[in-house]
Design an enzyme around this catalytic site. Structure first.
Site, short mmCIF file in Angstrom:
data_model
loop_
_atom_site.label_atom_id
_atom_site.label_comp_id
_atom_site.label_asym_id
_atom_site.label_seq_id
_atom_site.Cartn_x
_atom_site.Cartn_y
_atom_site.Cartn_z
N PRO A 103 40.14 73.07 91.05
CA PRO A 103 40.04 72.87 89.59
C PRO A 103 38.93 71.89 89.24
O PRO A 103 39.17 70.79 88.73
CB PRO A 103 41.42 72.32 89.24
CG PRO A 103 41.84 71.56 90.46
CD PRO A 103 41.29 72.34 91.62
N LYS A 104 37.69 72.29 89.51
CA LYS A 104 36.55 71.38 89.39
C LYS A 104 35.86 71.52 88.04
O LYS A 104 35.71 72.62 87.51
CB LYS A 104 35.55 71.64 90.51
CG LYS A 104 36.13 71.40 91.90
CD LYS A 104 35.08 71.46 92.99
CE LYS A 104 35.67 71.11 94.35
NZ LYS A 104 34.66 70.95 95.39
N THR A 105 35.42 70.38 87.51
CA THR A 105 34.63 70.35 86.30
C THR A 105 33.67 69.16 86.39
O THR A 105 33.68 68.41 87.37
CB THR A 105 35.53 70.25 85.05
OG1 THR A 105 34.73 70.39 83.88
CG2 THR A 105 36.26 68.92 85.01
#
Length: 246
Positions: free
Chosen positions: A114-116
């Site tokens: 869940p990368k941002t």
């Protein structure tokens, strides 16, 4: 370009891919981990079934990647939640913030991390190991730990970072509905712990609508560790299909 050639490409743009077609090896990956107690109801609101929460704990981590094949050095921060799937205990990756676009894109597309975007940092300041996370120009997390106060058993450090990891893989279709909605599992492999330390620690989280780490508030710091390691990320395996279950 022939259609057969298009199908052989891993990502777009075709002539300048967003990330390298490689399995990254992490060398000198440095962790600052702070495990803290939070509100049970807050965890239940964000942890997806069929995962279960036994204790209301969260691990805030800041990771400085000394060298990563395909991506180069970068820094990452986020929250991981201890969970259970049946009899297996692991962690659910809740949110991750990076300062490296190729690592962000590949983590989301190839796996399910869940990368941002974000601006994490790990440094030493006047005898304290300091991990920070900014979103835009605003501070959303500050973690401090006494720098190398007490040695930590390497086996215990390995257990902390090599537990099974669960993530959500959600890919929308062109009609706006999910094409893929799965819970997946992975685990860090080929781990070499080079250094491991523990000591006193503090953690502050600040409210931000687009980086809501503070929605899991800090009630008590339980433990902290500072680990230097080499490792490899394994591919993910689906363990639950939400579309089939619906």
């Amino acid at each position: 370009m022939k259609a057969t050639a298009v199908a052989q490409h891993l990502t777009t743009p075709l002539t300048s891919p967003a990330y390298a077609p490689t399995v990254p090896r992490f060398t000198d990956r440095e962790y600052l981990n702070i495990v803290y107690r939070t509100d049970r109801d807050a965890l239940r609101a964000v942890v997806p079934e069929p995962l279960e929460v036994d204790e209301p704990l969260v691990r805030f981590e800041v990771m400085r990647m000394g060298d990563v094949s395909g991506y180069g050095p970068y820094t990452e921060a986020g929250q991981a939640i201890p969970v259970r799937l049946g009899d297996e205990r692991g962690e659910y990756l809740h949110a991750m913030y990076l300062d490296n676009f190729p690592a962000t894109a590949s983590g989301r597309e190839v796996s399910a991390y869940p990368k941002t975007v974000g601006a994490p940092r790990l440094c030493v300041d006047h005898g304290a190991l300091v991990g920070t996370l900014d979103y835009g120009t605003l501070r959303v997390a500050t973690a401090t730990m006494g720098y190398k106060h007490h040695r930590l058993d390497p086996g215990e450090a390995r257990e902390q970072i090599a537990v099974p990891t669960f993530m959500l893989k959600i890919v929308p279709g062109y009609d706006g509905r999910p094409r893929v909605a799965e819970l997946v599992r992975t685990r860090i492999t080929d781990v070499t712990v080079k250094e491991a330390w523990t000591g006193p620690a503090r953690l502050q989280l600040f409210e931000h609508v687009l980086a809501p780490l503070a929605d899991l508030p800090v009630r008590e710091v339980v433990s902290a560790s500072h680990v230097l390691t080499d490792l490899t990320l394994a591919p993910v395996t689906p363990v639950h299909d939400y579309l089939e279950a619906s």
